[in-house]
Design a protein around this motif. Structure first.
Motif, PDB file in Angstrom:
ATOM      1  N   LEU A  42       0.609  -1.395   0.222  1.00 35.33           N
ATOM      2  CA  LEU A  42      -0.103  -0.408  -0.080  1.00 35.33           C
ATOM      3  C   LEU A  42       0.872   1.163   0.078  1.00 35.33           C
ATOM      4  CD1 LEU A  42      -2.986  -0.422   1.966  1.00 35.33           C
ATOM      5  CD2 LEU A  42      -2.717  -1.264  -0.377  1.00 35.33           C
ATOM      6  N   ALA A  80       1.078   3.483   5.989  1.00 37.85           N
ATOM      7  CA  ALA A  80      -0.087   3.919   6.360  1.00 37.85           C
ATOM      8  C   ALA A  80       0.293   5.691   6.713  1.00 37.85           C
ATOM      9  CB  ALA A  80      -0.699   4.016   7.791  1.00 37.85           C
ATOM     10  N   ILE A  83      -2.466   8.002   4.039  1.00 38.14           N
ATOM     11  CA  ILE A  83      -3.583   7.287   4.548  1.00 38.14           C
ATOM     12  C   ILE A  83      -3.685   7.964   5.844  1.00 38.14           C
ATOM     13  CG2 ILE A  83      -4.800   5.669   5.450  1.00 38.14           C
ATOM     14  CD1 ILE A  83      -3.894   3.356   3.789  1.00 38.14           C
ATOM     15  N   ASP A 126      -2.234   0.565   7.574  1.00 38.62           N
ATOM     16  CA  ASP A 126      -1.896  -0.594   6.707  1.00 38.62           C
ATOM     17  C   ASP A 126      -3.090  -1.929   6.235  1.00 38.62           C
ATOM     18  OD1 ASP A 126       0.501  -1.219   6.795  1.00 38.62           O
ATOM     19  OD2 ASP A 126       0.728  -1.316   4.812  1.00 38.62           O
TER      20      ASP A 126
END
Length: 214
Positions: A42, A80, A83, A126
């Motif tokens: 990700l 992460a 995000i 993530d």
């Protein structure tokens, strides 16, 4: 959720290889652990801003559905981080970031951002495989007096799915088994890829339990 799941496959954020497989972070500690027949990356979402925003929307909806109040959100660096940055903006909740590497210059601190002891923090990552990196962050938070509320991930690929991390509830958008059924149903992966990817979380868990007994 299905549109995002399909897009994650299309951009290569979720890959399958039933023949060779990939090493994971766990292989640094256990080099003989079974190789993963799939890989979730990700980190590449930062190159796809619309998809990144859609993922953050899913995470924000997940959080508001399960948590009434939260003082802070935190990432598990670094996959992460983009995000969580968007989640912080969408929910208007301040963000902090733990420093897992020791800094030897400038202001030396263990957490970036503004916080105080007693603040309630939601940890966001993530995905979850074994939970090791999240426990490392939780150690930092608890040592400094922060109050972790829960752990939220986009994808839970652990065995068993949905299990808490320490005493904290795990919130997730996707279970690995659900994604696999979706991808096979759309004809995106073969039956062999489906079977190997389905078995891997249990195989890895069995290997780690066997190592713990030694």
């Amino acid at each position: 959720e299905q549109d995002v799941a399909k897009s994650l496959f299309d951009v290569g954020a979720i890959k399958f290889d039933s023949r060779t497989g990939w090493k994971l972070k766990i292989h640094k500690t256990y080099p003989d652990a079974p190789l993963s027949p799939f890989y979730v990356d990700l980190r590449i979402l930062r190159s796809f801003p619309l998809l990144l925003s859609a993922v953050a929307d899913l995470m924000a909806s997940l959080i508001t559905a399960h948590l009434e109040e939260c003082d802070l959100v935190s990432d598990v660096p670094t996959a992460a981080t983009p995000i969580v940055t968007l989640v912080s903006q969408k929910l208007n909740i301040p963000m902090i970031s733990p420093r897992l590497d020791v800094k030897t210059h400038g202001i030396q601190r263990e957490i970036d951002g503004v916080w105080k002891a007693g603040d309630r923090v939601l940890l966001i990552d993530d995905l979850r495989t074994t939970g090791g990196s999240k426990e490392e962050v939780l150690d930092v938070f608890e040592k400094l007096g922060l109050h972790p509320l829960a752990v939220a991930v986009l994808l839970d690929r652990a065995n068993p799915e949905g299990a808490p991390i320490r005493h904290l509830p795990l919130l997730y958008v996707y279970r690995w088994s659900t994604l696999l059924n979706f991808y096979r149903g759309r004809g995106l992966i073969s039956d062999e890829e489906f079977m190997k990817a389905s078995r891997f979380p249990e195989e890895l868990d069995s290997y780690l339990r066997s190592q713990a007994k030694k």
